[in-house]
Design a protein around this motif. Structure first.
Motif, PDB file in Angstrom:
ATOM      1  N   THR A 193      36.236  40.817  34.285  1.00  0.00           N
ATOM      2  CA  THR A 193      36.795  39.502  34.606  1.00  0.00           C
ATOM      3  C   THR A 193      36.815  39.351  36.118  1.00  0.00           C
ATOM      4  O   THR A 193      37.109  40.310  36.830  1.00  0.00           O
ATOM      5  N   ALA A 194      36.523  38.156  36.604  1.00  0.00           N
ATOM      6  CA  ALA A 194      36.480  37.930  38.043  1.00  0.00           C
ATOM      7  C   ALA A 194      37.884  37.923  38.644  1.00  0.00           C
ATOM      8  O   ALA A 194      38.829  37.385  38.057  1.00  0.00           O
ATOM      9  N   TYR A 195      38.001  38.515  39.832  1.00  0.00           N
ATOM     10  CA  TYR A 195      39.225  38.400  40.617  1.00  0.00           C
ATOM     11  C   TYR A 195      39.185  37.118  41.440  1.00  0.00           C
ATOM     12  O   TYR A 195      38.120  36.670  41.890  1.00  0.00           O
ATOM     13  N   HIS A 196      40.371  36.546  41.659  1.00  0.00           N
ATOM     14  CA  HIS A 196      40.545  35.441  42.591  1.00  0.00           C
ATOM     15  C   HIS A 196      41.346  35.943  43.788  1.00  0.00           C
ATOM     16  O   HIS A 196      42.032  36.974  43.714  1.00  0.00           O
ATOM     17  N   ILE A 197      41.291  35.193  44.885  1.00  0.00           N
ATOM     18  CA  ILE A 197      41.828  35.690  46.138  1.00  0.00           C
ATOM     19  C   ILE A 197      43.316  36.034  46.074  1.00  0.00           C
ATOM     20  O   ILE A 197      43.763  36.982  46.703  1.00  0.00           O
ATOM     21  N   ASP A 198      44.117  35.305  45.331  1.00  0.00           N
ATOM     22  CA  ASP A 198      45.559  35.562  45.312  1.00  0.00           C
ATOM     23  C   ASP A 198      45.998  36.471  44.172  1.00  0.00           C
ATOM     24  O   ASP A 198      47.209  36.649  43.960  1.00  0.00           O
ATOM     25  N   ASP A 199      45.054  37.036  43.428  1.00  0.00           N
ATOM     26  CA  ASP A 199      45.412  37.931  42.331  1.00  0.00           C
ATOM     27  C   ASP A 199      46.093  39.197  42.838  1.00  0.00           C
ATOM     28  O   ASP A 199      45.767  39.711  43.913  1.00  0.00           O
ATOM     29  N   SER A 203      36.180  36.470  49.468  1.00  0.00           N
ATOM     30  CA  SER A 203      36.221  35.197  48.746  1.00  0.00           C
ATOM     31  C   SER A 203      35.165  34.276  49.340  1.00  0.00           C
ATOM     32  O   SER A 203      35.461  33.370  50.118  1.00  0.00           O
ATOM     33  N   ASN A 204      33.904  34.479  48.930  1.00  0.00           N
ATOM     34  CA  ASN A 204      32.779  33.758  49.531  1.00  0.00           C
ATOM     35  C   ASN A 204      32.447  32.457  48.815  1.00  0.00           C
ATOM     36  O   ASN A 204      32.062  31.474  49.448  1.00  0.00           O
ATOM     37  N   ILE A 205      32.530  32.438  47.486  1.00  0.00           N
ATOM     38  CA  ILE A 205      32.247  31.250  46.685  1.00  0.00           C
ATOM     39  C   ILE A 205      33.543  30.823  46.002  1.00  0.00           C
ATOM     40  O   ILE A 205      34.117  31.591  45.215  1.00  0.00           O
ATOM     41  N   CYS A 206      34.014  29.603  46.311  1.00  0.00           N
ATOM     42  CA  CYS A 206      35.320  29.146  45.818  1.00  0.00           C
ATOM     43  C   CYS A 206      36.359  30.233  46.112  1.00  0.00           C
ATOM     44  O   CYS A 206      36.411  30.733  47.223  1.00  0.00           O
ATOM     45  N   THR A 207      37.154  30.631  45.120  1.00  0.00           N
ATOM     46  CA  THR A 207      38.153  31.684  45.377  1.00  0.00           C
ATOM     47  C   THR A 207      37.810  32.994  44.675  1.00  0.00           C
ATOM     48  O   THR A 207      38.637  33.899  44.594  1.00  0.00           O
ATOM     49  N   TRP A 208      36.574  33.118  44.158  1.00  0.00           N
ATOM     50  CA  TRP A 208      36.197  34.335  43.453  1.00  0.00           C
ATOM     51  C   TRP A 208      35.878  35.455  44.439  1.00  0.00           C
ATOM     52  O   TRP A 208      35.342  35.221  45.524  1.00  0.00           O
ATOM     53  N   ILE A 209      36.150  36.673  44.029  1.00  0.00           N
ATOM     54  CA  ILE A 209      35.919  37.850  44.861  1.00  0.00           C
ATOM     55  C   ILE A 209      34.594  38.493  44.469  1.00  0.00           C
ATOM     56  O   ILE A 209      34.349  38.781  43.296  1.00  0.00           O
ATOM     57  N   LEU A 234      47.328  46.285  44.592  1.00  0.00           N
ATOM     58  CA  LEU A 234      46.455  45.935  45.705  1.00  0.00           C
ATOM     59  C   LEU A 234      46.184  44.436  45.696  1.00  0.00           C
ATOM     60  O   LEU A 234      46.337  43.772  44.670  1.00  0.00           O
ATOM     61  N   ARG A 235      45.742  43.924  46.836  1.00  0.00           N
ATOM     62  CA  ARG A 235      45.317  42.534  46.937  1.00  0.00           C
ATOM     63  C   ARG A 235      43.870  42.489  47.419  1.00  0.00           C
ATOM     64  O   ARG A 235      43.498  43.219  48.346  1.00  0.00           O
ATOM     65  N   PRO A 236      43.027  41.639  46.826  1.00  0.00           N
ATOM     66  CA  PRO A 236      41.668  41.491  47.344  1.00  0.00           C
ATOM     67  C   PRO A 236      41.689  40.979  48.780  1.00  0.00           C
ATOM     68  O   PRO A 236      42.572  40.203  49.166  1.00  0.00           O
ATOM     69  N   ARG A 291      37.983  26.417  40.393  1.00  0.00           N
ATOM     70  CA  ARG A 291      38.469  27.691  39.856  1.00  0.00           C
ATOM     71  C   ARG A 291      37.568  28.284  38.783  1.00  0.00           C
ATOM     72  O   ARG A 291      37.501  29.499  38.623  1.00  0.00           O
ATOM     73  N   ASP A 292      36.828  27.473  38.046  1.00  0.00           N
ATOM     74  CA  ASP A 292      36.132  27.942  36.851  1.00  0.00           C
ATOM     75  C   ASP A 292      34.616  27.873  37.009  1.00  0.00           C
ATOM     76  O   ASP A 292      34.083  27.007  37.711  1.00  0.00           O
ATOM     77  N   TRP A 293      33.952  28.798  36.331  1.00  0.00           N
ATOM     78  CA  TRP A 293      32.504  28.758  36.232  1.00  0.00           C
ATOM     79  C   TRP A 293      32.094  29.138  34.820  1.00  0.00           C
ATOM     80  O   TRP A 293      32.889  29.672  34.055  1.00  0.00           O
ATOM     81  N   ARG A 294      30.830  28.838  34.495  1.00  0.00           N
ATOM     82  CA  ARG A 294      30.304  29.089  33.150  1.00  0.00           C
ATOM     83  C   ARG A 294      28.901  29.680  33.281  1.00  0.00           C
ATOM     84  O   ARG A 294      28.073  29.174  34.033  1.00  0.00           O
TER      85      ARG A 294
END
Length: 312
Positions: A77-83, A25-31, A18-20, A292-295
């Protein structure tokens, strides 16, 4: 209805890629958590399809509505839009009429990364609209029910102002609204994705009411809320254009790391409040480091005070 046998193959375990959705993808590319749960829903529907029980055919030919009535999701783990999301679905044993599934998901990157574990319950509800229907497939004939939820709907007397009644003495926020048709399916009934949208909106409205809106912390501190887990359980049916009261209550604040809140939904009918759904969501906060990254970060005093119930 007399069951009939289907001849489609029925794998015990299914796998789907599947693709998100881009909308998530509201904040950066995170789902966001809502769209992660949408992936879980799609995986379960595909599992039924591979087992010869597609939701469309069950409804159109047999008058059976496939309703996700419970979803409990842990996000590792967070998904990104192109995962590329790969979901494995296994059917579990059940002690009631519902079909139950375990969904395990990965993101295929340089290596396979564990992303999601979810437990889902599916209710097969007989369509109430009265059109002729073929007999139910034998695999699910014993699972059919006339309505969603337990036989005894949880109720309490309705006061003059249900919003005030349901929040009095609690660290809570509530609002009342009219259920629109885009939140519904099978012509008339609020569906699971509608409750997930409500939960997302409840978080947004609650934080704004406490003076720590998502936009405020994003613009002032580059902070965003992150969700490690969420759940929703449907308890009773609710229909299009009914007035739904949604209550968002902070239950626990763990140190300065996470908080867990409960969402409860009610409709007022014949002088009582009928509880239609309940769920929980856990949030932490993270600072955006780059595109791409957050902490993860600890709650500061302003956020901690707001979450504990002292409004600014």
């Amino acid at each position: 209805m007399n069951p009939v046998v289907t001849t489609a193959p029925a794998p015990a375990v299914t796998r789907v890629e599947l693709r998100p959705r881009y909308e998530g993808s509201n904040i950066c590319t995170w789902i966001g958590f809502k769209h992660v749960n949408y992936l879980v829903e799609e995986a379960v529907l595909d599992h039924l399809r591979q087992r010869g029980l597609p939701a469309g055919r069950l409804y159109e030919r047999h008058g059976i509505c496939v309703d996700l009535s419970s979803i409990d999701t842990r996000m590792w783990t967070a998904y990104h839009i192109d995962d590329l999301a790969v979901a494995t679905v296994r059917q579990l044993e059940s002690e009631d009429h519902r079909l139950r599934f375990l969904v395990e998901m990965t993101a295929e990157r340089e290596t396979s990364v564990k992303t999601v574990t979810a437990r889902v319950a599916v209710t097969l509800r007989q369509d109430p609209r009265g059109f002729p229907a073929e007999p139910a497939p034998v695999e699910v004939a014993a699972n059919l029910v006339p309505r969603l939820g337990p036989s005894a709907e949880p109720t309490l007397p309705a006061g003059a102002d249900p919003v005030a009644q349901l929040t009095k003495g609690h660290n809570a926020f509530a609002w009342s609204w009219r259920i629109p048709y885009p939140y519904c399916h099978f012509t008339e009934r609020l569906q699971m994705s509608g409750y997930l949208r409500l939960m997302e909106e409840a978080v947004d409205l609650f934080l704004a009411d406490r003076g720590v809106s998502i936009h405020t912390l994003l613009s002032e501190q580059n902070w965003i809320p992150v969700v490690p887990s969420s759940s929703v359980e449907m308890l009773a049916e609710v229909g299009m254009e009914e007035e739904l009261i949604t209550v968002f209550t902070v239950e626990t604040v763990f140190k300065r790391l996470t908080y867990t809140a409960r969402m409860d939904c009610y409709v007022r009918r014949d002088g009582v409040l009928v509880k239609t759904a309940t769920g929980r969501i856990t949030h932490g906060y993270a600072v955006i480091e780059n595109r791409r990254d957050w902490r993860q970060v600890d709650f500061d005093d302003r956020l901690l005070t707001a979450l504990r119930g002292n409004q600014r």
